[in-house]
Motif scaffolding. Structure first.
Motif, PDB file in Angstrom:
ATOM      1  N   PRO A 390      36.105  36.173  37.660  1.00 27.48           N
ATOM      2  CA  PRO A 390      36.161  35.268  36.495  1.00 27.48           C
ATOM      3  C   PRO A 390      37.418  35.479  35.650  1.00 27.48           C
ATOM      4  O   PRO A 390      37.982  34.519  35.118  1.00 27.48           O
ATOM      5  CB  PRO A 390      34.888  35.633  35.719  1.00 27.48           C
ATOM      6  CG  PRO A 390      33.957  36.178  36.760  1.00 27.48           C
ATOM      7  CD  PRO A 390      34.842  36.940  37.695  1.00 27.48           C
ATOM      8  N   ARG A 391      37.861  36.717  35.509  1.00 22.62           N
ATOM      9  CA  ARG A 391      39.090  36.983  34.757  1.00 22.62           C
ATOM     10  C   ARG A 391      40.302  36.429  35.496  1.00 22.62           C
ATOM     11  O   ARG A 391      41.208  35.848  34.874  1.00 22.62           O
ATOM     12  CB  ARG A 391      39.246  38.493  34.529  1.00 22.62           C
ATOM     13  CG  ARG A 391      40.540  38.861  33.816  1.00 22.62           C
ATOM     14  CD  ARG A 391      40.631  40.354  33.532  1.00 22.62           C
ATOM     15  NE  ARG A 391      41.976  40.733  33.129  1.00 22.62           N
ATOM     16  CZ  ARG A 391      42.377  41.977  32.872  1.00 22.62           C
ATOM     17  NH1 ARG A 391      41.503  42.983  32.962  1.00 22.62           N
ATOM     18  NH2 ARG A 391      43.615  42.240  32.510  1.00 22.62           N
ATOM     19  N   ALA A 394      40.443  32.776  34.897  1.00 20.55           N
ATOM     20  CA  ALA A 394      40.837  32.433  33.523  1.00 20.55           C
ATOM     21  C   ALA A 394      42.302  32.724  33.251  1.00 20.55           C
ATOM     22  O   ALA A 394      42.933  32.060  32.416  1.00 20.55           O
ATOM     23  CB  ALA A 394      39.962  33.202  32.530  1.00 20.55           C
ATOM     24  N   GLU A 395      42.896  33.693  33.956  1.00 21.54           N
ATOM     25  CA  GLU A 395      44.267  34.103  33.675  1.00 21.54           C
ATOM     26  C   GLU A 395      45.294  33.459  34.600  1.00 21.54           C
ATOM     27  O   GLU A 395      46.411  33.954  34.708  1.00 21.54           O
ATOM     28  CB  GLU A 395      44.374  35.627  33.719  1.00 21.54           C
ATOM     29  CG  GLU A 395      43.548  36.285  32.617  1.00 21.54           C
ATOM     30  CD  GLU A 395      43.832  37.766  32.457  1.00 21.54           C
ATOM     31  OE1 GLU A 395      44.764  38.282  33.110  1.00 21.54           O
ATOM     32  OE2 GLU A 395      43.113  38.404  31.673  1.00 21.54           O
ATOM     33  N   PHE A 478      38.706  43.452  28.254  1.00 18.40           N
ATOM     34  CA  PHE A 478      38.393  42.090  28.668  1.00 18.40           C
ATOM     35  C   PHE A 478      36.900  42.045  28.979  1.00 18.40           C
ATOM     36  O   PHE A 478      36.445  42.599  29.978  1.00 18.40           O
ATOM     37  CB  PHE A 478      39.231  41.699  29.893  1.00 18.40           C
ATOM     38  CG  PHE A 478      40.698  41.640  29.604  1.00 18.40           C
ATOM     39  CD1 PHE A 478      41.303  40.444  29.261  1.00 18.40           C
ATOM     40  CD2 PHE A 478      41.476  42.788  29.648  1.00 18.40           C
ATOM     41  CE1 PHE A 478      42.659  40.382  28.984  1.00 18.40           C
ATOM     42  CE2 PHE A 478      42.832  42.740  29.365  1.00 18.40           C
ATOM     43  CZ  PHE A 478      43.426  41.536  29.023  1.00 18.40           C
ATOM     44  N   TYR A 483      33.495  36.606  30.068  1.00 22.74           N
ATOM     45  CA  TYR A 483      34.187  35.783  31.060  1.00 22.74           C
ATOM     46  C   TYR A 483      33.170  35.038  31.917  1.00 22.74           C
ATOM     47  O   TYR A 483      33.315  33.851  32.206  1.00 22.74           O
ATOM     48  CB  TYR A 483      35.057  36.657  31.967  1.00 22.74           C
ATOM     49  CG  TYR A 483      36.452  36.899  31.461  1.00 22.74           C
ATOM     50  CD1 TYR A 483      37.388  35.876  31.411  1.00 22.74           C
ATOM     51  CD2 TYR A 483      36.856  38.164  31.058  1.00 22.74           C
ATOM     52  CE1 TYR A 483      38.684  36.093  30.965  1.00 22.74           C
ATOM     53  CE2 TYR A 483      38.135  38.401  30.603  1.00 22.74           C
ATOM     54  CZ  TYR A 483      39.053  37.360  30.554  1.00 22.74           C
ATOM     55  OH  TYR A 483      40.329  37.586  30.108  1.00 22.74           O
ATOM     56  N   LEU A 487      32.269  30.842  32.063  1.00 22.96           N
ATOM     57  CA  LEU A 487      32.709  30.211  33.302  1.00 22.96           C
ATOM     58  C   LEU A 487      31.957  28.891  33.516  1.00 22.96           C
ATOM     59  O   LEU A 487      30.727  28.874  33.607  1.00 22.96           O
ATOM     60  CB  LEU A 487      32.449  31.163  34.471  1.00 22.96           C
ATOM     61  CG  LEU A 487      33.019  30.805  35.832  1.00 22.96           C
ATOM     62  CD1 LEU A 487      34.537  30.712  35.789  1.00 22.96           C
ATOM     63  CD2 LEU A 487      32.609  31.863  36.849  1.00 22.96           C
TER      64      LEU A 487
END
Length: 569
Positions: A390-391, A394-395, A478, A483, A487
């Motif tokens: 998920p990180r 997102a990044e 984080f 996250y 999502l």
């Protein structure tokens, strides 16, 4: 008369040195030379590297290989002879006559410091011996049969298999090896592996090459009934004794199915950390196809995510590509560059550098490929890769959907604590080490709970469960559950019921708690499958030993992933 002949020879050689190719002293880079497992020493005129070629004094090396060598100063001819081979060549030439037939070699022979030099390749192309060169340690090898690496590996394995540990130590171990690996430890290590391995079948894929100027490395694959071992030996050339011995479970070699094609790619091309990768494509693809990026679990890992005898990412790549889905897998940064990190760099590395940034670069590589449907690029994260998926999305990954294989929304240090506690609980209560281990794990767990409050400098100079504390500090900054909760893309959550590293009752259940009953989130728990989604029930089951027995990712898992992606189109 004798003195005149010697003087004439010296004069001829001096003239010859000016008449044939010779290396300038300041262009030569000295090279160590091994012949049949022993290092040759030279008072003068040592082997050297120049313009990418290694040049070797022919007489010293050939005589060590059993040849009679002669030089005619009148014709500048060199002759090498043995019981079944006659070789002749003229100094300055780039070909030799071998039993009446002309054979080329390059570069040409030369005279340096009154010695005739030939390229290392001469011993392979002209004489038929195996050669190797390690440019990083400036060491060359010619293998001519006096030391048979395959027989050496087989002899050492036979002593192990027969339980002759003392004999193995006495006959083969150097003194420093005996101190590092006592006979009792040798016996204990092998006897824990033997029941899983099964009967010994033979030795294959033997290679040898210098590790440095004093040490010869030998690597082989030892085949057993239920698994293979990669055998790595380090032999001191002067003493002809082992200074290193390592047996590791080896994954079976295999050829890609006909239904897929594979090509080498570079992830992060042009950056400081370029990573070798493999793109697997359906052979019969027509038009852009969906694709996935594979993200490994914790620790250094190759592109196949090799663990013991498993190659789960190779299994996924071949299995999904056969169902019309392209797959990109690549070497992890800590695998490709870990040995080059300074202690300070290793203490400061985070999951951003180790996994996140490279996974984003991998996604971008796929989306630029015209054969890939850029709107249908997914991520499959395994273990820690699943935690971070998920990180990564997102990044910058910006995937069409996420597949979480044995992932967790909990912190990494919580998982490590649980894994350690499970190990301790399995120990005998009478074992005094159980109390010591428990005290250590509880102390580390308490330290982990305080990582967030550490300063950056303090975290970089502290460890928790053997990891730099800064690794946990950056990762915990984080919020993984946040996250996951934020999502808004399709997610497939898969878990093996027999996984003893990530837990169905804690981690799989936690995902269900966070995602709830969302229509775009699918869950599946597989009875009998372990952390790598392999079905295993045999010796060592429920321990790390089960990873040493060859096994493949369940076809059910591959089919479920392929079907889920197909529904997303």
């Amino acid at each position: 008369m004798k003195m005149k002949r010697l003087a004439a020879s010296a004069a001829a050689l001096a003239l010859l040195a000016n008449a044939v190719p010779a290396a300038a002293a300041d262009d030569r880079s000295p090279v160590a030379l091994w012949v049949n497992g022993s290092a040759l020493t030279f008072a003068d005129a040592s082997p050297y590297e120049e313009a990418g070629a290694v040049l070797v004094p022919v007489r010293a090396a050939a005589e060590r290989l059993g040849f009679r060598v002669s030089f005619d100063p009148g014709t500048y001819a060199v002759s090498l002879s043995s019981s079944n081979v006659d070789v002749s060549f003229r100094v300055g030439a780039a070909s030799a006559t071998v039993n009446g037939r002309e054979t080329a070699f390059a570069p040409a022979s030369a005279v340096v410091s009154n010695r005739v030099f030939v390229p290392l390749s001469f011993f392979e192309t002209v004489l038929g011996f195996e050669t190797a060169y390690r440019a990083d340690v400036k060491a060359a090898e010619v293998q001519g049969g006096a030391l048979d690496p395959k027989a050496l590996v087989a002899d050492i394995l036979r002593l192990l298999i027969d339980g002759k540990y003392q004999q193995l130590s006495d006959e083969w171990f150097a003194d420093e090896m005996k101190a590092a690996v006592p006979v009792e430890a040798l016996a204990s290590g092998w006897e824990s592996a033997a029941p899983i391995a099964g009967a010994f079948l033979g030795v294959a894929a033997v290679q040898s090459a210098p590790l440095d100027a004093e040490t010869l490395g030998v690597e082989a694959v030892a085949a057993f009934e239920r698994m293979n071992f990669k055998v790595s030996l380090a032999i001191n050339g002067e003493r002809q004794r082992l200074v290193g011995l390592l047996l590791q479970p080896a994954a079976a070699e295999a050829e890609a199915p006909d239904a897929v094609v594979e090509e080498e790619v570079v992830v992060g091309a042009g950056t400081a950390y370029e990573l070798g990768g493999t793109l697997t494509l359906p052979a019969a693809a027509e038009g852009p196809v969906p694709a996935v990026v594979l993200v490994q679990g914790s620790g250094p890992s190759d592109r196949n995510e090799t663990a013991g005898a498993y190659t789960p990412f190779r299994d996924l790549a071949w299995g999904l590509a056969q169902q019309g889905i392209a797959v990109l897998r690549y070497d992890k940064r800590t695998y490709a560059y870990g040995d080059a990190f300074t202690p300070e760099e290793a203490a400061a590395i985070t999951v951003a550098e180790e996994s996140v940034d490279d996974a984003v670069a991998a996604a971008e590589l796929l989306k630029r490929d015209e054969r890939i449907d850029a709107s249908q690029v997914y991520v499959i994260g395994h273990s820690q890769g699943g935690m971070l998926a998920p990180r990564i999305d997102a990044e910058g990954g910006d995937f069409a959907g996420l597949v979480l294989l044995a992932g967790s929304p909990r912190t990494l240090w919580e998982l490590i604590y649980d894994q350690n506690m499970a190990f301790i609980e399995a120990m005998d209560d009478a074992d005094p080490a159980k109390r010591a281990n428990l005290d250590y794990v509880e102390a580390e767990y308490k330290k982990a709970q305080g990582v967030a409050a550490m300063s950056v400098e303090e975290a970089k100079n502290s460890t928790v469960f053997g990891f730099p504390a800064y690794y946990f500090k950056e990762m915990d900054a984080f919020d993984l559950p946040a996250y996951v909760d934020g999502l808004k893309k399709p997610v497939l959550v898969l878990q093996g019921e027999d996984d003893f590293q990530v837990y169905a009752e804690k981690d799989f259940a936690k995902y269900k708690e966070i995602f709830g009953e969302r229509d775009d989130v699918t869950y599946k728990l597989y009875p009998g499958l372990n952390h790598f989604f392999v079905d295993y029930d045999g010796p060592g089951a429920g321990t790390l030993g089960e990873y040493n027995v060859p096994g493949a990712v369940s076809q059910h898992v591959i089919d479920d992933i392929a079907a889920w992606i197909s529904k997303m189109k």
